[in-house]
Design a protein around this motif. Structure first.
Motif, PDB file in Angstrom:
ATOM      1  N   SER A 291       0.822  -1.212   0.000  1.00 28.51           N
ATOM      2  CA  SER A 291       0.000   0.000   0.000  1.00 28.51           C
ATOM      3  C   SER A 291       0.851   1.255   0.000  1.00 28.51           C
ATOM      4  O   SER A 291       0.516   2.248  -0.658  1.00 28.51           O
ATOM      5  CB  SER A 291      -0.942  -0.008   1.211  1.00 28.51           C
ATOM      6  N   ARG A 294       2.270   1.646  -3.531  1.00 30.19           N
ATOM      7  CA  ARG A 294       1.232   2.131  -4.454  1.00 30.19           C
ATOM      8  C   ARG A 294       1.036   3.627  -4.280  1.00 30.19           C
ATOM      9  O   ARG A 294       0.862   4.367  -5.257  1.00 30.19           O
ATOM     10  CB  ARG A 294      -0.085   1.384  -4.217  1.00 30.19           C
ATOM     11  N   TRP A 295       1.029   4.077  -3.020  1.00 30.52           N
ATOM     12  CA  TRP A 295       0.883   5.520  -2.749  1.00 30.52           C
ATOM     13  C   TRP A 295       2.041   6.283  -3.373  1.00 30.52           C
ATOM     14  O   TRP A 295       1.843   7.350  -3.992  1.00 30.52           O
ATOM     15  CB  TRP A 295       0.852   5.748  -1.237  1.00 30.52           C
ATOM     16  N   ARG A 297       3.872   5.417  -5.986  1.00 28.93           N
ATOM     17  CA  ARG A 297       3.736   5.424  -7.448  1.00 28.93           C
ATOM     18  C   ARG A 297       2.688   6.437  -7.899  1.00 28.93           C
ATOM     19  O   ARG A 297       2.840   7.083  -8.944  1.00 28.93           O
ATOM     20  CB  ARG A 297       3.378   4.019  -7.948  1.00 28.93           C
ATOM     21  N   GLU A 298       1.644   6.603  -7.098  1.00 24.58           N
ATOM     22  CA  GLU A 298       0.622   7.599  -7.436  1.00 24.58           C
ATOM     23  C   GLU A 298       1.171   9.014  -7.345  1.00 24.58           C
ATOM     24  O   GLU A 298       0.792   9.897  -8.108  1.00 24.58           O
ATOM     25  CB  GLU A 298      -0.594   7.437  -6.515  1.00 24.58           C
ATOM     26  N   ARG A 299       2.087   9.259  -6.391  1.00 23.72           N
ATOM     27  CA  ARG A 299       2.695  10.587  -6.278  1.00 23.72           C
ATOM     28  C   ARG A 299       3.550  10.875  -7.512  1.00 23.72           C
ATOM     29  O   ARG A 299       3.535  11.980  -8.043  1.00 23.72           O
ATOM     30  CB  ARG A 299       3.565  10.690  -5.016  1.00 23.72           C
ATOM     31  N   LYS A 301       3.160   9.588 -10.478  1.00 22.85           N
ATOM     32  CA  LYS A 301       2.241   9.784 -11.601  1.00 22.85           C
ATOM     33  C   LYS A 301       1.599  11.168 -11.549  1.00 22.85           C
ATOM     34  O   LYS A 301       1.447  11.848 -12.580  1.00 22.85           O
ATOM     35  CB  LYS A 301       1.166   8.696 -11.560  1.00 22.85           C
ATOM     36  N   SER A 302       1.256  11.615 -10.352  1.00 23.29           N
ATOM     37  CA  SER A 302       0.628  12.926 -10.187  1.00 23.29           C
ATOM     38  C   SER A 302       1.565  14.049 -10.591  1.00 23.29           C
ATOM     39  O   SER A 302       1.158  15.001 -11.268  1.00 23.29           O
ATOM     40  CB  SER A 302       0.192  13.093  -8.726  1.00 23.29           C
ATOM     41  N   GLU A 318      -2.134   4.212 -18.041  1.00 24.83           N
ATOM     42  CA  GLU A 318      -2.338   3.742 -16.690  1.00 24.83           C
ATOM     43  C   GLU A 318      -1.375   2.608 -16.378  1.00 24.83           C
ATOM     44  O   GLU A 318      -1.005   1.863 -17.281  1.00 24.83           O
ATOM     45  CB  GLU A 318      -3.789   3.218 -16.538  1.00 24.83           C
TER      46      GLU A 318
END
Length: 319
Positions: A291, A294-295, A297-299, A301-302, A318
């Motif tokens: 988790s 994943r967080w 990787r989202e940062r 991507k953002s 995606e």
């Protein structure tokens, strides 16, 4: 039975002392980092010496150095500590406001120069107690080893063909252009493929002997070769070199635009046809379901989404 008895005498605190003492090569410095009194660290080191049957740290001149056996312990100890760090945190779920993870990211400096500063800013704003380590891409290019051992959590860069056995997410694509001085003759005369190839090019120093940069790999596919007369290991310094010389830097437009606003340089089209330059984040199966990972990787991507130009938006996929 002997192995079990030995195992029962080892706890995580001892492993932490072991790793800190060996990396700091000093009992007093290790005590400061660990928040312990020096006699307590000395006592723990004595226990470690008894358990290992090795002095671990020996005097050399005015300092201390690890023994050969101790040097072999550093990486396994680091691996144990990294595993312990995430052992229960993922089971509880990841709360960025209270988490104390250490995120380790290896990134190419060919990225947009605003990328890493914005990434660090975003992580610290959303996960204030977390630590961040930014590493250069390793000269040995052993991404698999560094990712599988937990030396880094993510690798960010551009590849002509990313490794197929790692998880991958495309971040953005960019047009390849050339950056030249505002006084470069090409701005008056123009150029064709022949004159572009013959111009004085500057390129990053290869990460290891014989390595070919992505621009040169693309040229190889067309049986073309440019005239590289300067190389630099620090990509962020190259635009300043270009500004005061006849050197030509060829890379992504997004990177060049950051410098065109503050240096006497101009962006010009390449007379040689190139595919788009693609940037990716890569990670190992080891962290795929985590988790916290994943967080992270989202940062990434953002930040990539906030920086890319509209023309590049269509290139993002995606994970």
């Amino acid at each position: 039975m002997r192995d079990q008895t030995l195992f029962d005498k080892i706890d995580l605190h001892l492993i932490r002392v072991l790793h800190t003492v060996l990396t700091d090569r000093s009992v007093s410095r290790a005590a400061i980092r660990l928040g312990m009194y020096q006699p307590a660290v000395s006592a723990a080191l004595k226990r470690l010496r008894e358990l290992s049957g090795d002095p671990l740290l020996v005097r050399s001149g005015s300092g201390m150095v690890p023994t050969d056996a101790a040097l072999r312990m550093i990486e396994p100890a680091a691996s144990i500590l990294r595993s312990a760090e995430v052992l229960f945190s993922d089971a509880r779920g990841f709360d960025p406001q209270t988490a104390t993870n250490t995120f380790r990211v290896a990134a190419s400096d060919y990225l947009d120069p605003m990328f890493l500063p914005m990434f660090v800013t975003q992580v610290k704003a959303q996960a204030p107690l977390c630590k961040i380590e930014i590493h250069p891409l390793s000269p040995d290019s052993n991404y698999h080893g560094h990712l599988s051992l937990g030396d880094v959590d993510l690798v960010i860069g551009n590849w002509l063909k990313p490794p197929e056995d790692l998880h991958m997410a495309r971040l953005f694509g960019d047009e390849i252009v050339s950056l030249v001085s505002a006084d470069h003759p090409v701005l008056r005369r123009g150029w064709d493929a022949e004159t572009w190839l013959a111009a004085e090019h500057v390129a990053p120093t290869p990460m290891h002997p014989g390595a070919r940069g992505i621009i040169d790999q693309m040229l190889d596919a067309q049986d073309l070769q440019r005239n590289i007369t300067a190389r630099c290991a620090h990509f962020g310094l190259i635009p300043d070199m270009v500004a005061s010389s006849l050197l030509v830097l060829t890379t992504g437009r997004q990177y060049c635009e950051r410098f065109a606003a503050r240096l006497p340089v101009r962006i010009v089209e390449c007379p040689v046809s190139f595919p788009r330059l693609m940037y990716y984040q890569l990670w190992h199966e080891r962290t795929h379901a985590s988790s916290s990972a994943r967080w992270l990787r989202e940062r990434i991507k953002s930040v990539a989404a906030s920086l890319r130009s509209p023309a590049a938006a269509a290139a993002v996929l995606e994970p």
